[in-house]
Write an enzyme that holds these catalytic residues in place. Structure first.
Site, mmCIF file in Angstrom:
data_model
loop_
_atom_site.group_PDB
_atom_site.id
_atom_site.type_symbol
_atom_site.label_atom_id
_atom_site.label_comp_id
_atom_site.label_asym_id
_atom_site.label_seq_id
_atom_site.Cartn_x
_atom_site.Cartn_y
_atom_site.Cartn_z
ATOM 1 N N ASN A 135 -1.416 2.252 5.707
ATOM 2 C CA ASN A 135 -0.588 1.176 5.154
ATOM 3 C C ASN A 135 -0.083 0.369 6.326
ATOM 4 O O ASN A 135 0.560 0.918 7.222
ATOM 5 C CB ASN A 135 0.582 1.781 4.367
ATOM 6 N N GLY A 136 -0.375 -0.932 6.333
ATOM 7 C CA GLY A 136 0.092 -1.778 7.428
ATOM 8 C C GLY A 136 -1.000 -2.740 7.833
ATOM 9 O O GLY A 136 -1.999 -2.894 7.134
ATOM 10 N N ARG A 164 3.600 -0.409 -4.990
ATOM 11 C CA ARG A 164 3.374 -0.903 -3.627
ATOM 12 C C ARG A 164 2.040 -1.621 -3.476
ATOM 13 O O ARG A 164 1.711 -2.143 -2.410
ATOM 14 C CB ARG A 164 3.428 0.256 -2.633
ATOM 15 N N HIS A 210 14.594 -38.095 -7.501
ATOM 16 C CA HIS A 210 14.072 -38.459 -6.176
ATOM 17 C C HIS A 210 12.601 -38.092 -6.032
ATOM 18 O O HIS A 210 12.101 -37.959 -4.916
ATOM 19 C CB HIS A 210 14.919 -37.795 -5.081
ATOM 20 N N TRP A 236 -2.911 -2.763 -1.561
ATOM 21 C CA TRP A 236 -2.638 -4.187 -1.760
ATOM 22 C C TRP A 236 -3.419 -4.875 -0.649
ATOM 23 O O TRP A 236 -3.065 -4.759 0.524
ATOM 24 C CB TRP A 236 -1.140 -4.473 -1.635
ATOM 25 N N GLU A 270 6.233 -15.600 -11.524
ATOM 26 C CA GLU A 270 5.587 -14.403 -10.984
ATOM 27 C C GLU A 270 5.045 -13.473 -12.061
ATOM 28 O O GLU A 270 4.083 -12.761 -11.818
ATOM 29 C CB GLU A 270 6.502 -13.652 -10.016
ATOM 30 N N LYS A 284 5.535 -4.537 -4.935
ATOM 31 C CA LYS A 284 6.994 -4.485 -4.941
ATOM 32 C C LYS A 284 7.583 -4.553 -3.541
ATOM 33 O O LYS A 284 8.547 -5.249 -3.291
ATOM 34 C CB LYS A 284 7.424 -3.184 -5.625
ATOM 35 N N LYS A 342 11.147 -15.895 -11.516
ATOM 36 C CA LYS A 342 10.852 -14.834 -12.498
ATOM 37 C C LYS A 342 9.722 -15.271 -13.414
ATOM 38 O O LYS A 342 8.789 -14.526 -13.663
ATOM 39 C CB LYS A 342 12.075 -14.566 -13.376
ATOM 40 N N GLU A 356 15.949 -18.805 -9.232
ATOM 41 C CA GLU A 356 15.579 -17.431 -9.588
ATOM 42 C C GLU A 356 14.866 -17.396 -10.952
ATOM 43 O O GLU A 356 13.882 -16.668 -11.120
ATOM 44 C CB GLU A 356 16.839 -16.545 -9.583
ATOM 45 N N CYS A 388 0.849 -1.185 0.000
ATOM 46 C CA CYS A 388 0.000 0.000 0.000
ATOM 47 C C CYS A 388 0.889 1.241 0.000
ATOM 48 O O CYS A 388 1.966 1.245 0.595
ATOM 49 C CB CYS A 388 -0.944 0.096 1.187
HETATM 50 C C1 F6R Z 1 10.667 -11.137 -6.981
HETATM 51 C C2 F6R Z 1 10.889 -10.143 -5.955
HETATM 52 C C3 F6R Z 1 10.664 -10.523 -4.544
HETATM 53 C C4 F6R Z 1 11.593 -9.737 -3.620
HETATM 54 C C5 F6R Z 1 11.202 -10.009 -2.159
HETATM 55 C C6 F6R Z 1 12.141 -9.315 -1.201
HETATM 56 O O1 F6R Z 1 10.983 -10.650 -8.247
HETATM 57 O O2 F6R Z 1 11.222 -9.015 -6.238
HETATM 58 O O3 F6R Z 1 10.782 -11.884 -4.340
HETATM 59 O O4 F6R Z 1 12.905 -10.107 -3.853
HETATM 60 O O5 F6R Z 1 9.899 -9.568 -1.935
HETATM 61 O O6 F6R Z 1 12.141 -7.950 -1.409
HETATM 62 P P1 F6R Z 1 13.336 -7.046 -0.897
HETATM 63 O O7 F6R Z 1 14.540 -7.425 -1.638
HETATM 64 O O8 F6R Z 1 12.882 -5.646 -1.169
HETATM 65 O O9 F6R Z 1 13.469 -7.326 0.580
#
Ligand code: F6R
Length: 600
Positions: free
Chosen positions: A99-100, A27, A500, A73, A484, A595, A481, A477, A2
Site C-alpha cells: 500500500n503506497g 480503502r 459573475h 485502489w 461523489e 475512504k 456529497k 459540502e 489499498c
Molecule cells: C468526502 C470525503 C472526503 C474526505 C477527504 C479527507 O465524503 O470523505 O472528501 O473528507 O478525503 O479525508 P480525512 O478527513 O480522512 O482526512
C-alpha cells in the site's frame, strides 16, 4: 489507499484474510488478492473487482496457516487481474502486497532490473523483483528486504512471503499505515485494527522506516539499521458491532442516523466534572497564544474547516486561514510569527495533510490534529489531538465525521474564548443539545428527503447549491456529497457569485438548491433564487424555521444561527443518499474513490 492483511498462526488463514479484507474494502475496491503459504509452496488468488469476486476464485481446499492479502485502489496501472496484488518475483520465490506509492520505481527498474520480466504495470512489482535480485546476489531474505527498503522513495506498507522461509511474514512501513495484531499462537498484520478485531484487540504500532519479522509466536521490530525496537501492544478500543451495518441497507444511512447520538457523545466527552465545556489545558493555551491559526484539510474535512474558521474568529477572536492540504505544501502562504496548525482529518491518515504536517513541523511550528481515529498518523505526529468521538465511519462519503468536526471546532472556539476571558453570548452545551434534537427531526424526515431527491435529481445531469455566509460552506459540502455518490455534476456557489459567470449554466429545469438559514443574508439569497428561477431553474429552497417563505421546499427546525451547518447539512446528506440510491449507484463505495486517501 489499498488495504493489507496478513496472518501467521495455527488456523487456516484464508477466511481470516478474506474477512479482514472485507473490513478494509473502504480503502480501495477495484481488485483484490491473497497469497497463502504451506509446505507445498505459495498459492496466489487474485481477481479484478470486489472481495466478493475474489471469494469466487479462492480454492477453499488449499489449507495454509500463513497468508497475506490486499484490496486495491489503483495508482500505477488500471484495475485488472495482472495489476492486482499480491505480486511475485520472477522465480516465484517472493510474494508481496503493498500500500503506497514508490516514487522512484522507474529509476530503480532502469538501474537494477533491466533484465527482469515484469507481469504488471505496478510500482510494487519493482520491490519484489529487487528483493529477489539481492537475494540472488547472496543476501539472506532479511538483508535483501532491508537493502531494498533503503532504496525506496515514497510511501509503503509491505507484507512479504518467502517460499524458502515458511515460518515468517516480513513487514515494513513508511508513511502508509500498518499495525501488527498480537494473539496467542498467532500474529496478524493489518492496515487498520478493524480488519483484525475478529481475532484480536491487541495491536502494536509501527513507526516509519521500521521493518518487522512476524512469526506465529514472535514479533520483532527493527529499524532499517537493524537495531531492535521494543514496544508494548495497546488495546484497540473498538466495538465489533460499531463496524457492522446491522439492519441498515447502507453504512451511509446508518451513519447519517447516528449524528444526533454523536452530538450528545461529543457534549459529554468535552464536559468537565462541573458540567462545563473543557479541553486539555495545553491545547487551550497553544491555541490562545497563536497569532493566526491555519486549518489544513481535504474534501469534506476542508468544508468543516471553513465553518471552524467562523467559530474561532467569532468566538475566540483569532484570525484563521483555511487551506486545502494538497496545495499548501507547494504553495505555502507567508506564515505569521506565531502560527498554530490545525489538521482536520476523519481518518488521521490523509497523505496530503500529513505532507503539510511534516513540512510545518520541520519549520518548528506547533500542530493540533482533530481526528476520529486515536493513534492515527496525524494524531501521533502532531503536538496535540482532539478526538471526534464519532465512532468508525465506514461509508466512503463522510457524514457523521463532518458534523462531529464542526461540533468539536465549536467547542474548541468556545473554550478558547473563555480561556482568553472573552464573553461569548452562546450557551454551547444547551445549543448543541438543541442541534441534536433538530438532527433527530431531520433524520426522521427521510420520506420528504426521498421525495425531494426524486423530484429534483431523477433525470438531471447537473445541480447547483447556493447559499451565503455559513450556508455557502454547507452548499459546498452538499454539492460534494451529491456528486461523489450519485455522479450528478454538482457545484456549490456563493449566492452573490452566480451572476459573475455561473448563471450562464442555468437552463430550463436546472435544479438549484438554495439554503436560507442566516437572517442577515436571507433577503439576498431569496433574490438569487428569483434570478435563477427567472432563467428557467427549478429552485429547491431549504430554510430555517423563522425565515421560511411560502414556496420553500423544506423547513428545518430553528437552531442557533452559528450552529446551523450542523443541521442544514443533514437534508443534503439524505438527498444525496436517495439520489444515488435511485440511480442504482453503489452508495457506500462510489466509483474511483476510497475512504482513506493515503497517497498524495
Ligand atoms: C468526502 C470525503 C472526503 C474526505 C477527504 C479527507 O465524503 O470523505 O472528501 O473528507 O478525503 O479525508 P480525512 O478527513 O480522512 O482526512
Amino acid at each position: 489507499m489499498c488495504g493489507i492483511v496478513g496472518y501467521i498462526g495455527l488456523e487456516d488463514s484464508k477466511e481470516i484474510l478474506l474477512k479482514g479484507l472485507e473490513k478494509l474494502e473502504y480503502r480501495g475496491y477495484d481488485s483484490a488478492g491473497i497469497a497463502v503459504q504451506n509446505k507445498e509452496g505459495i498459492t496466489v488468488f487474485k481477481e479484478k473487482g470486489r472481495i466478493a469476486d475474489l471469494r469466487n476464485v479462492v480454492n477453499m481446499d488449499v489449507m495454509a496457516t500463513t497468508g497475506i492479502g490486499h484490496t486495491r485502489w489503483a495508482t500505477h496501472g488500471v484495475p485488472s487481474h495482472d495489476n492486482a496484488h499480491p505480486h511475485q518475483s520472477t522465480s516465484g520465490r517472493f510474494t508481496l502486497v503493498h500500500n503506497g506509492v514508490i516514487e522512484n520505481y522507474a529509476i530503480l527498474k532502469r538501474e537494477y532490473l533491466s533484465d527482469a520480466v515484469f507481469k504488471s504495470e505496478t510500482d510494487t512489482e519493482v520491490i519484489v523483483q529487487l528483493i529477489e535480485k539481492f537475494s540472488n546476489e547472496g543476501m539472506d531474505t532479511e538483508e535483501a528486504f532491508r537493502h531494498t527498503l533503503t532504496l525506496l522513495k515514497g510511501s509503503y506498507a509491505l507484507s512479504l512471503l518467502d517460499k524458502e522461509n515458511t515460518e515468517v511474514i516480513f513487514v515494513a512501513k513508511n508513511k502508509s499505515p500498518l499495525l501488527i495484531g498480537v494473539g496467542s499462537d498467532f500474529n496478524v498484520v493489518a492496515s487498520d485494527a478493524m480488519a483484525m478485531l475478529q481475532v484480536t484487540d491487541q495491536f502494536l504500532e509501527l513507526m516509519d522506516k521500521e521493518m518487522v519479522i512476524v512469526t506465529q509466536d514472535k514479533v520483532t521490530i527493527k529499524t532499517l539499521d537493524g537495531e531492535e525496537v521494543f514496544r508494548a501492544p495497546y488495546t484497540a478500543e473498538l466495538d465489533a458491532s460499531d463496524i457492522e451495518k446491522g439492519t441498515y441497507p447502507h453504512y451511509m444511512l446508518k451513519e447519517i442516523d447516528e449524528q444526533p447520538a454523536v452530538m450528545r457523545k461529543i457534549i459529554q466527552a468535552y464536559q468537565n466534572e462541573e458540567g462545563k465545556l473543557a479541553i486539555d489545558f495545553n491545547i487551550s493555551e497553544a491555541v490562545s497564544e497563536a497569532d493566526r491559526i491555519y486549518i489544513v484539510a481535504c474534501g469534506t474535512s476542508y468544508h468543516a474547516g471553513l465553518i471552524g474558521k467562523q467559530f474561532i474568529e467569532k468566538m475566540a477572536k483569532i484570525p484563521v486561514e483555511v487551506h486545502v492540504a494538497s496545495e499548501f505544501t507547494y504553495n505555502m502562504p507567508l506564515l505569521s510569527e506565531k502560527p498554530l496548525f490545525i489538521f482536520l482529518s476523519q481518518s488521521g491518515e490523509t497523505a496530503d495533510s500529513r505532507a503539510v504536517l511534516v513540512a510545518v513541523k520541520e519549520l518548528g511550528h506547533k500542530a493540533l490534529t482533530i481526528t476520529n481515529v486515536p493513534g492515527s498518523t496525524l494524531s501521533r505526529e502532531a503536538d496535540h489531538t482532539l478526538l471526534l468521538h464519532a465512532g468508525p465511519e465506514i461509508a466512503v462519503a463522510s457524514t457523521k465525521a463532518y458534523t462531529a468536526q464542526v461540533a468539536v471546532l465549536a467547542i474548541l472556539a468556545n473554550v478558547v474564548a473563555n480561556f482568553r476571558n472573552l464573553t461569548v453570548d452562546l450557551d454551547l452545551i444547551k445549543e448543541l443539545g438543541i442541534v441534536a434534537n433538530a438532527m433527530e427531526t431531520l433524520v426522521d424526515a427521510k420520506e420528504e428527503m426521498e421525495e425531494i431527491a426524486t423530484e429534483y435529481m431523477s433525470v438531471t445531469r447537473n445541480c447547483f447549491f447556493i447559499g451565503r455566509s455559513m450556508d455557502y460552506y454547507v452548499g459546498l459540502e452538499g454539492a460534494l456529497k451529491l456528486k461523489e455518490i450519485s455522479y450528478i455534476q454538482a457545484e456549490g456557489f456563493a449566492g452573490g457569485e452566480l451572476k459573475h459567470g455561473t448563471i450562464a449554466l442555468i437552463e430550463e429545469g436546472t435544479p438549484v438548491v438554495a439554503l436560507a438559514t442566516q437572517e442577515g443574508v436571507n433577503l439576498s439569497i431569496r433574490g438569487n433564487v428569483k434570478e435563477v428561477a427567472a432563467r428557467g431553474a427549478h429552485p429547491c429552497v431549504i430554510s430555517m424555521k423563522g425565515l421560511e417563505e411560502e414556496d420553500d421546499r423544506y423547513v428545518i427546525p430553528a437552531v442557533h444561527e452559528l450552529l446551523s451547518p450542523l443541521v442544514s447539512v443533514v437534508p443534503f446528506q439524505l438527498i444525496a443518499y436517495y439520489a444515488a440510491l435511485h440511480r442504482d449507484c453503489d452508495v457506500d463505495k462510489p466509483r474511483n474513490l476510497a475512504k482513506s486517501v493515503t497517497v498524495e
